[in-house]
Design a protein around this motif. Structure first.
Motif, short mmCIF file in Angstrom:
data_model
loop_
_atom_site.label_atom_id
_atom_site.label_comp_id
_atom_site.label_asym_id
_atom_site.label_seq_id
_atom_site.Cartn_x
_atom_site.Cartn_y
_atom_site.Cartn_z
N ILE A 63 39.17 37.16 32.15
CA ILE A 63 39.39 35.91 32.77
C ILE A 63 38.68 34.78 32.32
N GLN B 244 37.26 39.10 38.74
CA GLN B 244 37.60 37.64 38.31
C GLN B 244 36.99 36.49 38.93
N THR C 154 48.10 34.37 33.35
CA THR C 154 46.57 34.60 32.92
C THR C 154 46.50 33.47 31.67
#
Length: 621
Positions: free
Chosen positions: A101, A272, A401
């Motif tokens: 992340i 995350q 992402t």
């Protein structure tokens, strides 16, 4: 004689009877031969006319074809050993998503003034190497492509040599080495020399992906096999109300994968959220250290449970035989016209013509399996053709992402890190997976609506397209309302950064919620489909084919890197939305006939062929 759904009644009777599998047990492995005695109904023609279900020596009642067509189906009880595997997956996903992340900010954004760790405080933007959005998108895409290419290797090694359990353990150790290298790349003294940092980062990325590739295709079959080892067939259960229902292994496996995916997203969510705050307020080194620490739980749990898990030993050159079988079936069916070739491959005779019973004395020496295994291989290849459409789904999903994180940075964040917003997706999954499992799917079943796997996957394509439409609309208004127009990441003439567009970042809730629902319908279902349709001695391989489709998608995504910058991002989302919509229509058109075979494929009796292990009768295969 056939019943509902085109099922052959004798085949249903055989598939629902417990079967003996003469597979020698490895330490901790299931040895079905010692579980139950073989039970076969007296006569298939007599069994078809019986009013009551078959009763096996274990006391369980097994349904007739008529009961299969009329009784309501319910899930069985998930064994506790599956939950421990789910916890291992949670830890691995925490480490994977918690680490990845922060890749975008680490690579793209420059080191904040006065910071040596990349942290930026409440109002600043964390960063380290300052290589730009194109570099961050390219390296993030490579990482994902690599991590989903390597499952092909991990699956082959597991099925051929090591077995799932050993492959998982060794892969975990490899991934730990990758984690350590990533930590080194983010140390303040290393960040101070960007070229050394990115070099160490890239090496760690490659090793990290090798470990992930060995873990992913084997952990998901392992968790479902814990239930299958105890309840491989449908059986009758009488509820307190007196209602007779069928406990369906396929539905139970579907539930297992729903909660497996729930554990995935709990791990991803915790990783995350925690790591974006770690990078923002402490530094990138902490956001890589914490995932590594939790990842160390994986080998510990697997080792402690090693004698509790149902494990299938490796089966040798089964993949080679399956490929030889396909090549033999293709003999005389090739054509310069690809449409004709595809039509020949879909012929009913394609697989029937290469069954050992049809070939008789002309069968090749490598054909040591039975007719049923040919049916299993056919079913596995059908699953792989289903997965060929999946890259277009992942193409939409992958925006979450990469580009959507960058999009968030150009809107009003109100104190939230830009890479925190995409946690709407795992939050939605944690909420809606139990709702689908406990209410939506059972409700549809009670109404007599068969929401089959292929229908779910098609719905997932449609929702992913809708998500990209929402993203395109958001990007359009960022360009329209922003201070710097269609270049929101540029600078003003006085050298100051452009102010964010006057749009609340939480508007991204819409595309993230749509993507979350699409995952429930497509991603979870595809894992289930890989497990239930593959031959038991090829499960890791078929699962790896599904995972590999993500790598294909990332390769396709590389073609979109040139659109991953201003002022082209609106076109990027629009084109992907169109591709996902076309895939939705094409997928259902191509597979609606296969959807009608769902029950028929699930009722194929298990083959006696076990690869290099002993088959029925004790003969080495």
């Amino acid at each position: 004689m056939s019943g509902a759904y085109g099922l052959d009644l004798a085949e249903v009777a055989k598939s629902n009877a417990p079967q003996v599998l003469d597979v020698p047990a490895a330490p901790g492995a299931v040895n079905e031969k010692n579980e139950k005695a073989l039970y076969i109904p007296e006569d298939s023609s007599q069994s078809q006319s019986r009013e009551h279900s078959f009763t096996g020596p274990d006391g369980k009642e097994y349904p007739t074809a008529e009961e299969v067509a009329t009784l309501r189906r319910v899930c069985g009880t998930v064994p506790w050993s599956s939950y421990t595997i789910g916890f291992v997956e949670l830890c691995e996903r925490f480490s994977y998503y918690g680490t990845t992340i922060v890749f975008v900010n680490f690579i793209q954004q420059p080191l904040p003034p006065g910071s040596s760790t990349g942290s930026a405080g409440t109002d600043g933007q964390p960063g380290a190497l300052g290589m730009g959005q194109r570099a961050s998108t390219g390296l993030s895409t490579f990482n994902s492509m690599w991590a989903y290419f390597m499952p092909l290797v991990g699956a082959y090694v597991a099925d051929q040599y090591w077995g799932r359990f050993k492959t998982i353990q060794i892969s975990i150790l490899i991934a730990i080495v990758g984690h350590i290298l990533l930590i080194i790349a983010t140390l303040p003294s290393v960040i101070a020399t960007p070229n050394g940092s990115i070099a160490c980062f890239c090496v760690g990325l490659i090793i990290f992906g090798i470990g992930t590739g060995g873990f992913k295709p084997n952990i998901s079959p392992l968790i479902a096999e814990q239930y299958e080892a105890k309840h491989p067939k449908q059986y009758i259960k009488v509820k307190k109300s007196g209602e007779r229902v069928i406990v369906d292994p396929t539905m139970t496996i579907s539930r297992i994968y729903m909660y497996f995916y729930l554990m995935v997203n709990i791990g991803a969510l915790a990783g995350q959220i925690g790591m974006v705050y770690a990078e923002k307020y402490v530094g990138f080194w902490l956001s890589f250290v914490l995932p590594t620490c939790l990842f160390l739980c994986c080998p510990t749990v697997m080792w402690l449970m090693r004698n509790k898990y149902a494990r299938r030993p490796p089966t040798g050159s089964v993949l080679t035989k399956a490929l030889k079988l396909w090549v033999l079936a293709m003999k005389g069916r090739w054509s310069l016209n690809p449409v004709t070739t595809a039509k020949n491959m879909r012929s009913d005779e394609f697989w029937e013509s290469v069954k050992p019973s049809r070939l008789g004395q002309a069968k090749p020496v490598w054909m040591t399996f039975d007719d049923v295994w040919v049916d299993e291989v056919r079913r596995g290849f059908k699953a792989c053709t289903v997965f060929l459409w999946i890259p277009l789904y992942w193409l939409a999903y992958n925006q979450m992402t990469t580009n959507l994180i960058s999009q968030a940075a150009t809107m009003e964040l109100h104190g939230a890190p830009n890479d925190l917003i995409n946690n709407i997706d795992p939050v939605a999954l944690v909420i809606f997976i139990p709702i689908c499992d406990l209410f939506l799917y059972p409700g549809l079943e009670r109404m007599g609506i068969r929401f089959t796997p292929l229908k779910k996957i098609a719905w997932g394509f449609g929702l992913s397209s809708a998500s990209m439409v929402a993203s395109a609309v958001t990007q359009h208004y960022i360009y329209k309302l922003g201070e710097c127009g269609d270049h929101p990441n540029s600078e003003l003439p006085n050298g100051e950064a452009c102010a964010p567009a006057p749009i609340n970042v939480w508007v991204q809730t819409i595309p993230y919620l749509l993507i979350a629902f699409s995952e429930i319908f497509t991603s979870i279902t595809a894992l289930e489909y890989a497990f239930t349709k593959a031959p038991k001695n090829l499960r890791s391989v078929v699962t790896s084919v599904f995972l590999f489709m993500s790598a294909v998608s990332y390769a396709i995504g590389e073609a979109f890197v040139s659109l991953s910058e201003d002022p082209l991002l609106t076109w990027n989302y629009t084109i992907i939305a169109i591709l996902a919509a076309v895939a939705c229509a094409g997928f259902w058109t191509a597979h609606r006939k296969l959807d009608k075979e769902e029950d028929k494929m699930n009722f194929i009796p298990e083959s006696s062929f076990k690869g290099r292990q002993l088959s029925h009768g004790g003969q080495a295969a």
